[in-house]
Enzyme design. Structure first.
Site, PDB file in Angstrom:
ATOM      1  N   HIS A   1      36.867  36.159  46.016  1.00 43.70           N
ATOM      2  CA  HIS A   1      35.443  35.847  45.868  1.00 43.70           C
ATOM      3  C   HIS A   1      35.214  34.584  45.053  1.00 43.70           C
ATOM      4  O   HIS A   1      34.096  34.057  45.031  1.00 43.70           O
ATOM      5  CB  HIS A   1      34.687  37.041  45.263  1.00 43.70           C
ATOM      6  CG  HIS A   1      34.920  37.270  43.797  1.00 43.70           C
ATOM      7  ND1 HIS A   1      35.787  38.226  43.324  1.00 43.70           N
ATOM      8  CD2 HIS A   1      34.387  36.685  42.704  1.00 43.70           C
ATOM      9  CE1 HIS A   1      35.768  38.213  41.995  1.00 43.70           C
ATOM     10  NE2 HIS A   1      34.929  37.284  41.597  1.00 43.70           N
TER      11      HIS A   1
ATOM     12  N   ASP B   1      40.476  41.179  47.795  1.00 43.40           N
ATOM     13  CA  ASP B   1      39.913  40.240  46.824  1.00 43.40           C
ATOM     14  C   ASP B   1      41.009  39.436  46.133  1.00 43.40           C
ATOM     15  O   ASP B   1      40.965  39.215  44.927  1.00 43.40           O
ATOM     16  CB  ASP B   1      39.048  40.958  45.781  1.00 43.40           C
ATOM     17  CG  ASP B   1      38.112  39.985  45.052  1.00 43.40           C
ATOM     18  OD1 ASP B   1      37.848  38.906  45.604  1.00 43.40           O
ATOM     19  OD2 ASP B   1      37.672  40.303  43.932  1.00 43.40           O
TER      20      ASP B   1
ATOM     21  N   GLY C   1      33.363  35.127  35.053  1.00 41.05           N
ATOM     22  CA  GLY C   1      34.232  33.958  34.933  1.00 41.05           C
ATOM     23  C   GLY C   1      35.670  34.328  34.636  1.00 41.05           C
ATOM     24  O   GLY C   1      36.577  33.529  34.818  1.00 41.05           O
ATOM     25  N   ASN C   2      35.890  35.570  34.157  1.00 33.83           N
ATOM     26  CA  ASN C   2      37.255  36.053  33.937  1.00 33.83           C
ATOM     27  C   ASN C   2      37.926  36.465  35.240  1.00 33.83           C
ATOM     28  O   ASN C   2      39.123  36.751  35.263  1.00 33.83           O
ATOM     29  CB  ASN C   2      37.246  37.255  32.994  1.00 33.83           C
ATOM     30  CG  ASN C   2      37.875  36.928  31.646  1.00 33.83           C
ATOM     31  OD1 ASN C   2      38.584  35.950  31.515  1.00 33.83           O
ATOM     32  ND2 ASN C   2      37.612  37.747  30.663  1.00 33.83           N
ATOM     33  N   SER C   3      37.152  36.562  36.314  1.00 35.53           N
ATOM     34  CA  SER C   3      37.708  36.974  37.598  1.00 35.53           C
ATOM     35  C   SER C   3      38.853  36.051  37.999  1.00 35.53           C
ATOM     36  O   SER C   3      38.720  34.833  37.991  1.00 35.53           O
ATOM     37  CB  SER C   3      36.624  36.945  38.680  1.00 35.53           C
ATOM     38  OG  SER C   3      35.649  37.920  38.427  1.00 35.53           O
TER      39      SER C   3
ATOM     40  N   GLY D   1      46.919  54.405  60.846  1.00 35.48           N
ATOM     41  CA  GLY D   1      46.356  55.081  62.015  1.00 35.48           C
ATOM     42  C   GLY D   1      46.081  56.550  61.787  1.00 35.48           C
ATOM     43  O   GLY D   1      46.144  57.349  62.720  1.00 35.48           O
TER      44      GLY D   1
END
Length: 458
Positions: free
Chosen positions: A100, A130, A204-206, A263
């Site tokens: 992101h 992510d 902002g730490n992401s 599946g």
């Protein structure tokens, strides 16, 4: 890491049998200082520019209004800036961050702790997990962090979160590993699998690092669960094992992450199910559905079986099973422990991507066809996996409804099962039925696991 922290020196000085934890604030401070000096240079700030298409006019696709609005019916593209963090994983500039942060970026700048700045490009990204793997251009001999196997991480360990919160520059926050095997709580479709920490993870730490007391990367900070909107909540980090799987595929030249396909549908065995099955405690996943093409069916796994472990590691939710299969990677085999009628057995399952059989037969309706611009695909296991459809889904997927399709009520991810009393399985059949009929249309559509009717006139 090539250092011996003051924390370890203090520990060596303790008598045998003493608790191996800091005994005072001074000891904890001494343990963190050399750790931060060693680990922080490998954590970078990431600045990304993302060009978003302008919003389309609500009258787009309407021949009457288009005559008046013409070129003004579509808004101008908008430039957005994204700020986050990343971690260097190798001396030649392989970097991991959150999808992101950089997934849709057209321009990426990576800034090191020593203020050196480089351009970078995305090698591989996956919105569902992510995660994104970047390559810094013209980079050599960079500082990097080694990865630590997630299975060795334990609740109660000290951990540091390093990143660039709020764009103020690199900062460090401390906490402990407060939980493991957290699934379906942080991002995406609920397939996530996370390490939980109480170390503050601010905006902002992401993409920043969650490191252990020896400076090894144990996870990539991705989100925080909070009621107040601040950092006083529960933080989640993507385990380093999954990061390693992403790096392997990126180095192999893949641009999209390929995860093995099970599946199967499964349900966590809770206390009630455990009693019904005669288990002495809850645990495992009871198989509630099995696709005919599932590799699990080839090794005698059946509906009603309970899957208890993958490669010797216990699994208690479908998310955990998908995570452990993804870490192993496609093209390999996994040892699956299952219980049937009270008897446990281990079977070897080939880890394969969801098959593209039958072919998708993708088709975009043209100007001479009804609902011009709508894109259709035949449903197969790969489509089921990509769009998170029910295993029993059959029909024609609406991969993009187009402006006219949206106007009549169709959405991306809808599955057209029938038109009136005529069952459809191929995009060409939908186009043919649209051409043969006129006036009123009645579609039976599968949406979010429910059958609905979409009716419209032309």
């Amino acid at each position: 890491m090539r250092y011996i922290s003051a924390f370890l020196i203090v520990m060596l000085a303790l008598p045998a049998g003493a608790q191996q934890v800091p005994q005072s604030a001074a000891q904890m401070q001494l343990s963190f200082v050399p750790l931060v000096k060693e680990a922080a240079p490998a954590v970078v700030n990431i600045y990304a520019k993302i060009v978003r298409p302008g919003r389309s006019s609500p009258f787009a696709g309407d021949p009457f209004f288009e005559r008046f609005f013409q070129d003004r019916r579509r808004g101008l593209p908008q430039l957005q800036n994204s700020l986050g963090s990343g971690v260097i994983l190798s001396a030649d500039g392989i970097v991991v961050s959150n999808y992101h942060v950089v997934g849709d970026a057209t321009d990426i700048r990576v800034v090191l702790a020593d203020r050196r700045e480089f351009s970078a490009r995305v090698l591989l990204g996956d919105a569902e997990s992510d995660l994104a793997i970047l390559q810094i251009d013209v980079a050599t001999d960079l500082p990097f962090l080694p990865l630590r196997e997630a299975e060795t991480v334990e609740v109660g360990e000290l951990a540091l979160a390093i990143g660039n919160p709020f764009g103020v520059g690199q900062t460090v926050s401390s906490g402990i590993v407060s939980g493991l095997a957290r699934s379906g709580t942080a991002t995406g479709s609920g397939r996530g699998y996370f390490i939980q920490t109480d170390a503050p993870i601010n905006p902002g730490n992401s993409g920043g690092a969650l490191v252990d007391i020896e400076g090894r990367l144990i996870g990539i900070n991705t989100s925080i669960l909070t009621r107040s909107g601040g950092s006083n909540g529960i933080g989640f980090a993507i385990p380093a094992d999954l990061v390693a799987a992403f790096v392997r595929q990126a180095k192999a030249g893949r641009t999209e992450f390929e995860r093995p396909w099970a599946g199967i549908n499964g349900q966590a065995v809770d206390a009630g199910i455990a009693r019904a099955l005669g288990f002495d405690r809850p645990g495992g996943i009871v198989v509630s559905g099995l696709h005919p093409a599932s590799p699990f069916g080839d090794v005698d796994v059946a509906v009603g079986d309970v899957i208890t472990a993958v490669n010797g590691q216990p699994v208690n939710t479908p998310s955990e099973m998908v995570y452990r299969m993804s870490v192993t990677g496609p093209g390999r085999a996994a040892q699956i422990s299952r219980v049937r009628d009270g008897m446990e057995a281990t079977v070897e399952v080939a880890l394969v991507a969801a098959p593209e059989v039958p072919p998708r037969e993708e088709r975009r309706l043209n100007a001479r066809e009804l609902l011009e611009g709508m894109e259709l695909s035949r449903v197969n296991p790969a489509v089921i996996d990509e769009f998170n459809l029910p295993l029993e889904a059959a029909g024609v997927l609406v991969s993009d409804p187009g402006p006219l399709g949206r106007r009549v009520g169709l959405r991306r991810g809808d599955v057209i099962m029938a038109m009136g009393d005529v069952v459809v399985t191929r995009p060409g059949e939908v186009a043919t039925l649209f051409a043969r009929r006129a006036g009123r249309y009645d579609l039976i559509v599968l949406r979010d696991g429910r059958r609905i009717n979409v009716r419209f006139r032309t």
